[in-house]
Scaffold this active site. Structure first.
Site, PDB file in Angstrom:
ATOM      1  N   CYS A 114       8.092  -7.833  -2.817  1.00 20.63           N
ATOM      2  CA  CYS A 114       7.229  -8.370  -1.751  1.00 20.63           C
ATOM      3  C   CYS A 114       7.174  -9.898  -1.731  1.00 20.63           C
ATOM      4  O   CYS A 114       6.822 -10.493  -0.717  1.00 20.63           O
ATOM      5  CB  CYS A 114       5.827  -7.801  -1.876  1.00 20.63           C
ATOM      6  N   HIS A 251       0.939 -12.332   2.373  1.00 21.32           N
ATOM      7  CA  HIS A 251       1.624 -11.040   2.319  1.00 21.32           C
ATOM      8  C   HIS A 251       0.653  -9.966   2.809  1.00 21.32           C
ATOM      9  O   HIS A 251      -0.535  -9.992   2.487  1.00 21.32           O
ATOM     10  CB  HIS A 251       2.060 -10.757   0.881  1.00 21.32           C
ATOM     11  N   ASN A 281       2.544  -2.532   4.996  1.00 22.39           N
ATOM     12  CA  ASN A 281       3.209  -3.423   4.039  1.00 22.39           C
ATOM     13  C   ASN A 281       4.721  -3.325   4.246  1.00 22.39           C
ATOM     14  O   ASN A 281       5.323  -2.295   3.926  1.00 22.39           O
ATOM     15  CB  ASN A 281       2.818  -3.007   2.614  1.00 22.39           C
TER      16      ASN A 281
HETATM   17  O1  UT7 Z   1       2.729  -5.534  -2.024  1.00 17.07           O
HETATM   18  C1  UT7 Z   1       2.108  -5.367  -3.253  1.00 17.07           C
HETATM   19  C2  UT7 Z   1       2.107  -3.939  -3.507  1.00 17.07           C
HETATM   20  N1  UT7 Z   1       1.019  -3.133  -3.201  1.00 17.07           N
HETATM   21  C3  UT7 Z   1      -0.254  -3.465  -3.133  1.00 17.07           C
HETATM   22  O2  UT7 Z   1      -0.656  -4.567  -3.147  1.00 17.07           O
HETATM   23  C4  UT7 Z   1      -1.240  -2.314  -3.077  1.00 17.07           C
HETATM   24  C5  UT7 Z   1      -2.358  -2.551  -4.028  1.00 17.07           C
HETATM   25  N2  UT7 Z   1      -3.329  -1.499  -4.084  1.00 17.07           N
HETATM   26  C6  UT7 Z   1      -4.050  -1.063  -3.017  1.00 17.07           C
HETATM   27  O3  UT7 Z   1      -3.872  -1.520  -1.915  1.00 17.07           O
HETATM   28  C7  UT7 Z   1      -5.133  -0.037  -3.262  1.00 17.07           C
HETATM   29  O4  UT7 Z   1      -5.353   0.106  -4.645  1.00 17.07           O
HETATM   30  C8  UT7 Z   1      -4.823   1.344  -2.636  1.00 17.07           C
HETATM   31  C9  UT7 Z   1      -4.933   1.248  -1.111  1.00 17.07           C
HETATM   32  C10 UT7 Z   1      -3.449   1.805  -3.067  1.00 17.07           C
HETATM   33  C11 UT7 Z   1      -5.855   2.392  -3.099  1.00 17.07           C
HETATM   34  O5  UT7 Z   1      -7.158   1.955  -2.851  1.00 17.07           O
HETATM   35  P1  UT7 Z   1      -8.255   2.097  -4.007  1.00 17.07           P
HETATM   36  O6  UT7 Z   1      -9.548   1.712  -3.421  1.00 17.07           O
HETATM   37  O7  UT7 Z   1      -7.767   1.311  -5.189  1.00 17.07           O
HETATM   38  O8  UT7 Z   1      -8.255   3.653  -4.266  1.00 17.07           O
HETATM   39  P2  UT7 Z   1      -7.950   4.442  -5.637  1.00 17.07           P
HETATM   40  O9  UT7 Z   1      -6.549   4.268  -6.058  1.00 17.07           O
HETATM   41  O10 UT7 Z   1      -9.026   4.070  -6.590  1.00 17.07           O
HETATM   42  O11 UT7 Z   1      -8.113   5.948  -5.163  1.00 17.07           O
HETATM   43  C12 UT7 Z   1      -9.382   6.466  -4.756  1.00 17.07           C
HETATM   44  C13 UT7 Z   1      -9.247   7.958  -4.454  1.00 17.07           C
HETATM   45  C14 UT7 Z   1      -8.517   8.761  -5.517  1.00 17.07           C
HETATM   46  O12 UT7 Z   1      -9.227   9.958  -5.675  1.00 17.07           O
HETATM   47  P3  UT7 Z   1     -10.180  10.180  -6.935  1.00 17.07           P
HETATM   48  O13 UT7 Z   1      -9.280  10.063  -8.143  1.00 17.07           O
HETATM   49  O14 UT7 Z   1     -11.214   9.097  -6.871  1.00 17.07           O
HETATM   50  O15 UT7 Z   1     -10.728  11.556  -6.699  1.00 17.07           O
HETATM   51  C15 UT7 Z   1      -7.176   9.066  -4.881  1.00 17.07           C
HETATM   52  O16 UT7 Z   1      -6.626  10.290  -5.303  1.00 17.07           O
HETATM   53  O17 UT7 Z   1      -8.520   8.146  -3.234  1.00 17.07           O
HETATM   54  C16 UT7 Z   1      -7.513   9.146  -3.416  1.00 17.07           C
HETATM   55  N3  UT7 Z   1      -6.387   8.838  -2.545  1.00 17.07           N
HETATM   56  C17 UT7 Z   1      -6.340   9.207  -1.253  1.00 17.07           C
HETATM   57  N4  UT7 Z   1      -7.180   9.905  -0.488  1.00 17.07           N
HETATM   58  C18 UT7 Z   1      -6.853  10.111   0.779  1.00 17.07           C
HETATM   59  C19 UT7 Z   1      -5.276   8.125  -2.837  1.00 17.07           C
HETATM   60  N5  UT7 Z   1      -4.497   8.023  -1.741  1.00 17.07           N
HETATM   61  C20 UT7 Z   1      -5.142   8.692  -0.756  1.00 17.07           C
HETATM   62  C21 UT7 Z   1      -4.838   8.928   0.600  1.00 17.07           C
HETATM   63  N6  UT7 Z   1      -5.722   9.627   1.332  1.00 17.07           N
HETATM   64  N7  UT7 Z   1      -3.717   8.453   1.192  1.00 17.07           N
END
Ligand code: UT7
Length: 324
Positions: A114, A251, A281
């Protein structure tokens, strides 16, 4: 008089097919509400089966050259930042060079995921300032749809395909921050974080291209810290403060990362270009696509001071301070 690299033009290309959150929710266990709340993403563009990264890159390069009013015969180098090349080799940039009808100069890819566009911009700026070349096309282009695990809801909802490009040309400056062009670039990497964001395939490790794997929460935490740090670094290098910036073009990974970084830097959101809602992204393409959009819709004006910044797998991160 110090030589500077001026952005002469910019352009972007997005594949025609738009995939909404609702469409993804019909395929994996997710919802529009979750995706918008956690990432700010509403939709993404996905390349057609016949479209390769080089096709996207070529379209963006042609748009940037047309905007710059520069003939292909004047271009000395083509740099393509991509983590999703057409082939393992030769470079996607060589395809773009051929597609442009360019038979002189040189073309190469570079890979910093990225942050790739910031790395490529730094290389092109160095080549221009050292006098080796006068004009370069710098492209970020990706088809991340090809490396997503479409059954994995935590990653497949976050990415899209696209390409963005700038044409850089040599100009003479005064050596002050009033100069137009790239004023400085700042690059970092820390390979200890490899396993937080990687693709589980590739020519020397596996018999497949592989799929993107990410520890989203950990990447998020590092992203805000690293992006704010490299933004501050760009400002303090020139004795500037956030108030001196006209725009940040970050980004586009997650709206909450963009907001958190802007808050840490002390820049209000009305001075931040945000395209993640429509593009998702697009990795190395995201910064030049956002820049191109804001230049072409008239938000970013000639003479304005713009901070570009990105962070990605590696980890890699970087910034560029540019007077447009
Ligand atoms: O370019 C650089 C690369 N990437 C990034 O910069 C991405 C960086 N990270 C992020 O943007 C965020 O961490 C995410 C958008 C990936 C996730 O957001 P979060 O607030 O950190 O959520 P989380 O990973 O803590 O997940 C929360 C919950 C989980 O369930 P439990 O374990 O709390 O029951 C996941 O299983 O959300 C669940 N989950 C989803 N639910 C519905 C994960 N993906 C999904 C989904 N739909 N697509």
């Amino acid at each position: 008089m110090p030589r500077r690299s001026l952005i002469l033009g910019c352009g972007g290309y997005l594949p025609a097919r738009i995939v909404t959150n609702a469409e993804l929710a019909s395929r994996v266990d997710t919802s529009d509400e979750w995706i918008v709340e956690r990432s700010g993403i509403h939709q993404r563009h996905i390349a057609a089966d016949h479209e390769k990264t080089s096709d996207l890159a070529l379209a963006a390069a042609q748009a940037a050259l047309a905007h710059a009013g520069i003939e292909v015969s004047a271009v000395d180098a083509v740099l393509v930042a991509t983590a999703t090349p057409d082939h393992t080799f030769p470079a996607t940039a060589a395809r773009v060079q051929a597609g442009l009808g360019m038979t002189r100069g040189f073309a190469f890819d570079l890979q910093a995921v990225c942050s790739g566009f910031l790395y490529a911009l730094t290389m092109a700026d160095s080549l221009i300032r050292s006098g080796q070349i006068r004009t370069a096309v710098v492209i970020g282009a990706e088809t991340f749809s090809r490396i997503l695990d479409w059954s994995e809801r935590s990653t497949c909802v976050l990415f899209g395909d696209g390409a963005g490009a700038v044409v850089l040309g040599a100009t003479e400056g005064e050596g002050t921050i009033a100069d137009r062009g790239i004023l400085s670039t700042h690059l970092h990497s820390d390979g200890r974080y490899h396993d937080l964001l990687y693709v589980d395939g590739g020519p020397s490790s596996a018999p497949t291209v592989g799929h993107l794997r990410m520890e989203g929460r950990e990447v998020f935490r590092h992203a805000v810290v690293n992006l704010a740090q490299v933004g501050h670094e760009a400002l303090t290098t020139h004795g500037l403060s956030a108030a001196d910036l006209d725009w940040i073009v970050p980004h586009q990974a997650n709206r909450r990362i963009i907001e958190g970084t802007a808050r840490k830097l002390g820049v209000s959101l009305d001075r931040v270009v945000i395209t993640v809602g429509e593009h998702a992204n697009t990795s190395a393409a995201s910064v030049p696509l956002a820049l191109s959009q804001a230049v072409h819709d008239g938000r970013i004006q000639p003479g304005q001071l713009v901070l570009l910044e990105a962070m990605g797998g590696g980890f890699t991160w970087g910034s560029a301070l540019v007077r447009i």
